[in-house]
Scaffold this motif. Structure first.
Motif, PDB file in Angstrom:
ATOM      1  N   GLU A  36       2.925  -7.135   3.388  1.00 42.75           N
ATOM      2  CA  GLU A  36       3.575  -6.208   2.463  1.00 42.75           C
ATOM      3  C   GLU A  36       2.561  -5.649   1.473  1.00 42.75           C
ATOM      4  OE1 GLU A  36       6.595  -6.630  -1.261  1.00 42.75           O
ATOM      5  OE2 GLU A  36       7.236  -7.573   0.599  1.00 42.75           O
ATOM      6  N   VAL A  37       2.761  -4.393   1.098  1.00 45.21           N
ATOM      7  CA  VAL A  37       1.972  -3.767   0.041  1.00 45.21           C
ATOM      8  C   VAL A  37       2.936  -3.477  -1.106  1.00 45.21           C
ATOM      9  CG1 VAL A  37       0.576  -1.771  -0.616  1.00 45.21           C
ATOM     10  CG2 VAL A  37       0.330  -2.754   1.660  1.00 45.21           C
ATOM     11  N   ASP A  38       2.597  -3.951  -2.303  1.00 41.63           N
ATOM     12  CA  ASP A  38       3.491  -3.770  -3.449  1.00 41.63           C
ATOM     13  C   ASP A  38       3.568  -2.314  -3.894  1.00 41.63           C
ATOM     14  OD1 ASP A  38       4.188  -6.485  -3.603  1.00 41.63           O
ATOM     15  OD2 ASP A  38       2.375  -6.928  -4.746  1.00 41.63           O
ATOM     16  N   LEU A  39       2.413  -1.657  -3.986  1.00 41.14           N
ATOM     17  CA  LEU A  39       2.361  -0.248  -4.403  1.00 41.14           C
ATOM     18  C   LEU A  39       1.359   0.506  -3.545  1.00 41.14           C
ATOM     19  CD1 LEU A  39       2.057  -0.672  -8.275  1.00 41.14           C
ATOM     20  CD2 LEU A  39       4.099  -0.004  -7.013  1.00 41.14           C
ATOM     21  N   ILE A  40       1.678   1.759  -3.266  1.00 43.29           N
ATOM     22  CA  ILE A  40       0.711   2.662  -2.647  1.00 43.29           C
ATOM     23  C   ILE A  40       0.598   3.849  -3.589  1.00 43.29           C
ATOM     24  CG2 ILE A  40       0.139   4.074  -0.640  1.00 43.29           C
ATOM     25  CD1 ILE A  40       1.985   2.226   1.003  1.00 43.29           C
ATOM     26  N   ALA A  41      -0.626   4.114  -4.038  1.00 40.36           N
ATOM     27  CA  ALA A  41      -0.840   5.159  -5.039  1.00 40.36           C
ATOM     28  C   ALA A  41      -2.011   6.044  -4.628  1.00 40.36           C
ATOM     29  CB  ALA A  41      -1.111   4.536  -6.406  1.00 40.36           C
ATOM     30  N   ARG A  42      -1.965   7.270  -5.098  1.00 48.94           N
ATOM     31  CA  ARG A  42      -3.032   8.226  -4.821  1.00 48.94           C
ATOM     32  C   ARG A  42      -3.499   8.848  -6.134  1.00 48.94           C
ATOM     33  NH1 ARG A  42      -5.019  11.104  -1.003  1.00 48.94           N
ATOM     34  NH2 ARG A  42      -3.526  10.470   0.581  1.00 48.94           N
ATOM     35  N   ARG A  43      -4.815   8.977  -6.253  1.00 45.25           N
ATOM     36  CA  ARG A  43      -5.428   9.782  -7.309  1.00 45.25           C
ATOM     37  C   ARG A  43      -6.534  10.567  -6.632  1.00 45.25           C
ATOM     38  NH1 ARG A  43      -7.264   7.078 -12.660  1.00 45.25           N
ATOM     39  NH2 ARG A  43      -5.064   7.372 -13.134  1.00 45.25           N
ATOM     40  N   GLY A  44      -6.307  11.863  -6.518  1.00 44.34           N
ATOM     41  CA  GLY A  44      -7.284  12.709  -5.837  1.00 44.34           C
ATOM     42  C   GLY A  44      -7.447  12.286  -4.390  1.00 44.34           C
ATOM     43  N   ARG A  45      -8.672  11.982  -3.998  1.00 40.39           N
ATOM     44  CA  ARG A  45      -8.977  11.584  -2.619  1.00 40.39           C
ATOM     45  C   ARG A  45      -8.958  10.065  -2.445  1.00 40.39           C
ATOM     46  NH1 ARG A  45      -7.658  15.068   0.433  1.00 40.39           N
ATOM     47  NH2 ARG A  45      -8.965  14.252   2.072  1.00 40.39           N
ATOM     48  N   THR A  46      -8.562   9.318  -3.465  1.00 43.00           N
ATOM     49  CA  THR A  46      -8.503   7.860  -3.376  1.00 43.00           C
ATOM     50  C   THR A  46      -7.073   7.408  -3.112  1.00 43.00           C
ATOM     51  OG1 THR A  46     -10.366   7.621  -4.889  1.00 43.00           O
ATOM     52  CG2 THR A  46      -8.961   5.692  -4.584  1.00 43.00           C
ATOM     53  N   LEU A  47      -6.898   6.671  -2.043  1.00 48.14           N
ATOM     54  CA  LEU A  47      -5.607   6.094  -1.695  1.00 48.14           C
ATOM     55  C   LEU A  47      -5.723   4.590  -1.908  1.00 48.14           C
ATOM     56  CD1 LEU A  47      -2.767   6.563  -0.496  1.00 48.14           C
ATOM     57  CD2 LEU A  47      -3.795   6.148   1.759  1.00 48.14           C
ATOM     58  N   ALA A  48      -4.922   4.064  -2.831  1.00 47.85           N
ATOM     59  CA  ALA A  48      -5.003   2.647  -3.187  1.00 47.85           C
ATOM     60  C   ALA A  48      -3.764   1.898  -2.718  1.00 47.85           C
ATOM     61  CB  ALA A  48      -5.157   2.491  -4.697  1.00 47.85           C
ATOM     62  N   PHE A  49      -4.012   0.780  -2.077  1.00 54.56           N
ATOM     63  CA  PHE A  49      -2.971  -0.161  -1.698  1.00 54.56           C
ATOM     64  C   PHE A  49      -3.073  -1.297  -2.710  1.00 54.56           C
ATOM     65  CE2 PHE A  49      -4.170   2.249   1.980  1.00 54.56           C
ATOM     66  CZ  PHE A  49      -2.949   2.593   2.540  1.00 54.56           C
ATOM     67  N   VAL A  50      -2.015  -1.510  -3.479  1.00 53.90           N
ATOM     68  CA  VAL A  50      -2.096  -2.354  -4.665  1.00 53.90           C
ATOM     69  C   VAL A  50      -1.238  -3.609  -4.520  1.00 53.90           C
ATOM     70  CG1 VAL A  50      -1.815  -2.410  -7.181  1.00 53.90           C
ATOM     71  CG2 VAL A  50      -2.404  -0.247  -6.040  1.00 53.90           C
ATOM     72  N   GLU A  51      -1.862  -4.744  -4.784  1.00 54.63           N
ATOM     73  CA  GLU A  51      -1.168  -6.029  -4.853  1.00 54.63           C
ATOM     74  C   GLU A  51      -0.870  -6.308  -6.328  1.00 54.63           C
ATOM     75  OE1 GLU A  51       0.213  -9.852  -3.358  1.00 54.63           O
ATOM     76  OE2 GLU A  51       0.102  -7.797  -2.657  1.00 54.63           O
ATOM     77  N   VAL A  52       0.384  -6.578  -6.648  1.00 55.21           N
ATOM     78  CA  VAL A  52       0.796  -6.853  -8.023  1.00 55.21           C
ATOM     79  C   VAL A  52       1.139  -8.338  -8.130  1.00 55.21           C
ATOM     80  CG1 VAL A  52       2.461  -6.326  -9.839  1.00 55.21           C
ATOM     81  CG2 VAL A  52       1.687  -4.516  -8.285  1.00 55.21           C
ATOM     82  N   LYS A  53       0.553  -8.994  -9.127  1.00 59.22           N
ATOM     83  CA  LYS A  53       0.833 -10.412  -9.363  1.00 59.22           C
ATOM     84  C   LYS A  53       1.268 -10.601 -10.808  1.00 59.22           C
ATOM     85  CE  LYS A  53       0.064 -12.106  -5.398  1.00 59.22           C
ATOM     86  NZ  LYS A  53       1.242 -12.448  -4.631  1.00 59.22           N
ATOM     87  N   ALA A  54       2.455 -11.163 -10.991  1.00 61.58           N
ATOM     88  CA  ALA A  54       2.981 -11.475 -12.326  1.00 61.58           C
ATOM     89  C   ALA A  54       3.087 -12.990 -12.440  1.00 61.58           C
ATOM     90  CB  ALA A  54       4.339 -10.825 -12.527  1.00 61.58           C
TER      91      ALA A  54
END
Length: 88
Positions: free
Chosen positions: A11-29
């Motif tokens: 699972e990927v918690d968040l998928i975000a884009r800024r310009g040409r960067t695509l980030a797959f983000v793991e969120v830990k609380a």
């Protein structure tokens, strides 16, 4: 772009884009930032990497930089962004 995207690989918690960067983000609380950082072990990050590989074709564009990031959350602290956390 998306939240909590599940694949057979993980699972990927968040998928975000800024310009040409695509980030797959793991969120830990966790109760502390140190605890949140400690649970970002190689096993968990590999699952995010496998899920990101499965999702890259759906969310990516030609020429994108793909990245695995983390966001650490603990009460009383601002969220901490850790860009490019995976060194595979």
């Amino acid at each position: 772009l998306a939240r909590r995207v599940r694949t057979p690989a993980g699972e990927v918690d968040l998928i975000a884009r800024r310009g040409r960067t695509l980030a797959f983000v793991e969120v830990k609380a966790r109760p502390t930032l140190a605890q949140a950082e400690a649970v970002l072990d190689e096993y968990r990050l590999r699952r995010v990497v496998r899920a990101a590989e499965a999702l890259a074709a759906r969310y990516g564009r030609p020429g994108d930089e793909l990245r695995i990031d983390a966001v650490l959350i603990a009460p009383g602290y601002r969220p901490r962004h850790r860009p490019a956390i995976w060194r595979g």
